[in-house]
Design an enzyme around this catalytic site. Structure first.
Site, PDB file in Angstrom:
ATOM      1  N   GLU A 102      -2.150  23.453  31.529  1.00  0.00           N
ATOM      2  CA  GLU A 102      -3.105  24.564  32.311  1.00  0.00           C
ATOM      3  C   GLU A 102      -2.499  24.237  33.768  1.00  0.00           C
ATOM      4  O   GLU A 102      -2.383  25.487  34.502  1.00  0.00           O
ATOM      5  CB  GLU A 102      -4.499  24.112  32.362  1.00  0.00           C
ATOM      6  CG  GLU A 102      -5.020  24.344  31.111  1.00  0.00           C
ATOM      7  CD  GLU A 102      -5.074  22.769  30.125  1.00  0.00           C
ATOM      8  OE1 GLU A 102      -4.070  22.004  30.231  1.00  0.00           O
ATOM      9  OE2 GLU A 102      -6.378  22.813  29.431  1.00  0.00           O
ATOM     10  N   CYS A 107      -9.053  20.046  34.034  1.00  0.00           N
ATOM     11  CA  CYS A 107      -8.473  21.427  34.011  1.00  0.00           C
ATOM     12  C   CYS A 107      -9.432  22.712  33.839  1.00  0.00           C
ATOM     13  O   CYS A 107      -9.332  23.970  34.251  1.00  0.00           O
ATOM     14  CB  CYS A 107      -7.491  21.563  32.591  1.00  0.00           C
ATOM     15  SG  CYS A 107      -5.919  20.722  32.920  1.00  0.00           S
TER      16      CYS A 107
END
Lengths: 320, 320
Positions: free
Chosen positions: A53, A86
């Site tokens: 991510e 993330c």
């Protein structure tokens, strides 16, 4: 196939790039899509960081605002000395929607990642192509649920099941294409194991001789109760000892004795059978795996892939 | 695919109906096509007569005039006490064109059938889907070129090549679908052979237990140097003696010793491998087939068909 499933396919393809290089982390893939276009993509980097991510958001920059992120694993909710969570990065990016293939079984996340996104007003969705996602993280998931590496057993066999002629000669049963594919499989594992007999007979290099991935050779492991391993190799005295090995994806390359020992111990998760269109006769074959009657043998393995490699055929079986 | 190839496909499908029932004649198929419609069809009847062309012409009657006949083998040129020459029948029917898949190697025809048709003003054409036609007449062609039956070896194997557990137990390796397919294969052979060990261990019935073709059981043959065969069975003392058997299509059903004997003698033309997704370990496998080095094993077999039967897979190999 829905649009979500299609985009998740792109994330899965990215995830497959890191397989065998991200231990102890899973290899994850991420695509960020806005107005039908990919504005960011990433996958877990060697050693496990940065996460997929973070890579994809760094590429998307401002374009992430209002976009959808497809990620093969629930975004992590825990900060680490190695990087931010993330879920926080995604929430700060202005992403409008996050689609995850599976939930992260890590107790530090396990739903908390998606919950944090939802609390930030982001639409979330999970369970999209989950089975394929699990395949790309088989090592991570097996380590987490069974506290040992995921084990793939490779067998190169004749039609009549020979791993070698009766006197041990085995070069070659399969052709160049199948052997090249074996090297590709090596590059996707953390660890590669042979038994003492194979080490003594073949002194195998067990490296990756494929252009572009020569640097991705797995750590070598010897299965032996007595024999000293060559420099740089690890040793396990029995199959159960693989739990202590560093790495989550273990490839058993030979020979028939080691293969039988792991099968007898119930420690094989995946079979890679490279089959040559030859008959050997009076061949060396798989040893005792502890089967007491034929009924027990059934229902254990399910074909998951079959492909032609030159004149040979590769069949991949997983646990049924 | 051309129209001729398509129509020949229909003739090939008809030819396959007689396989195993027409010895010593080949099983031939014929369709008669006029203005894009089938006006006649036929295939060699049990015992070898009437021929396919005679059946198809009898169905077409006057519609044969100006039509095209597709036949999987060159029409015969020789009269016999059992019936007229098909080349003559076709010439008299008013057929305009004859397309044959292959020439008849029988010296009494061998081009004379097509020549007689051409002399009668009929357009002729040959070599259409010839390889498939040869497959439907493998017994006839092998008898003619090698003076012995065409031999199919059936093996029901585990992934590791086991025909049985180490102690001989083999019921069951493959599932119901694969076993039913074996019965279908039996119905397409003139002869079925087992070794003395299999006869003693299993007392197999070797009949055809499939609805509708129960009456198509092949003649049973025992491979043995000493043992008396049951009533009604034939006996051969060694693989080479199959030349004397009545019938052109021989199926070897078991066991591993008989299989190895025929392979060692170079007398197997086709392999039928029913493979179950199981591992046995320390299994009974194929015996010595006389292989001296691995290089010799390669290039002998070519995959011609693969199909899924329940959880099992059938692979068919022919000589490369």
């Amino acid at each position: 196939m829905t649009d979500d499933e299609r985009w998740m396919g792109a994330a899965l393809a990215l995830a497959s790039r890191g397989v065998g290089r991200t231990s102890p982390n899973p290899s994850v893939g991420c695509v960020i899509v806005k107005d039908g276009r990919v504005v960011g993509r990433g996958w877990t980097q060697p050693g496990g960081r940065p996460h997929a991510e973070a890579m994809a958001l760094a590429m998307a920059r401002d374009a992430a605002s209002g976009a959808t992120a497809y990620v093969t694993l629930e975004p992590c909710a825990h900060r680490s000395v190695r990087g931010p969570a993330c879920a926080d990065l995604l929430a700060e990016s202005g992403i409008a929607r996050v689609v995850a293939a599976i939930r992260d079984p890590d107790p530090r996340t396990d739903g908390a990642g998606l919950a944090r996104l939802a609390a930030a007003g982001i639409e979330t969705c999970c369970n999209v192509r989950a089975a394929e996602a699990r395949d790309t993280m088989a090592g991570f998931l097996t380590r987490r649920t069974q506290d040992r590496p995921h084990v793939t057993l490779k067998l190169a066999l004749s039609l009549d099941g020979g791993v070698a002629m009766g006197d041990g000669r085995s070069q070659w049963i399969t052709g160049a294409e199948a052997r090249a594919h074996t090297h590709l499989e090596r590059s996707r594992h953390d660890l590669i194991l042979v038994g003492a007999g194979t080490l003594a007979a073949d002194t195998p290099r067990l490296d990756v001789r494929l252009l572009g991935v020569e640097d991705r050779a797995p750590r070598r492991v010897l299965l032996s109760r007595g024999l000293d391993a060559p420099d740089g190799w690890l040793t396990v005295r029995d199959p159960a000892s693989i739990a202590e090995l560093p790495g989550d994806l273990l490839l058993i390359e030979g020979g028939a004795v080691a293969a039988a020992a792991f099968l007898a111990a119930g420690l094989v998760d995946r079979l890679l059978i490279y089959r040559a269109p030859i008959l050997i006769g009076a061949a060396r074959t798989l040893g005792d795996i502890g089967l007491r009657d034929l009924g027990q043998a059934h229902g254990r393995w399910r074909l998951s892939d079959r492909r032609t490699l030159g004149v040979d055929t590769l069949e991949v079986y997983g646990r049924a």
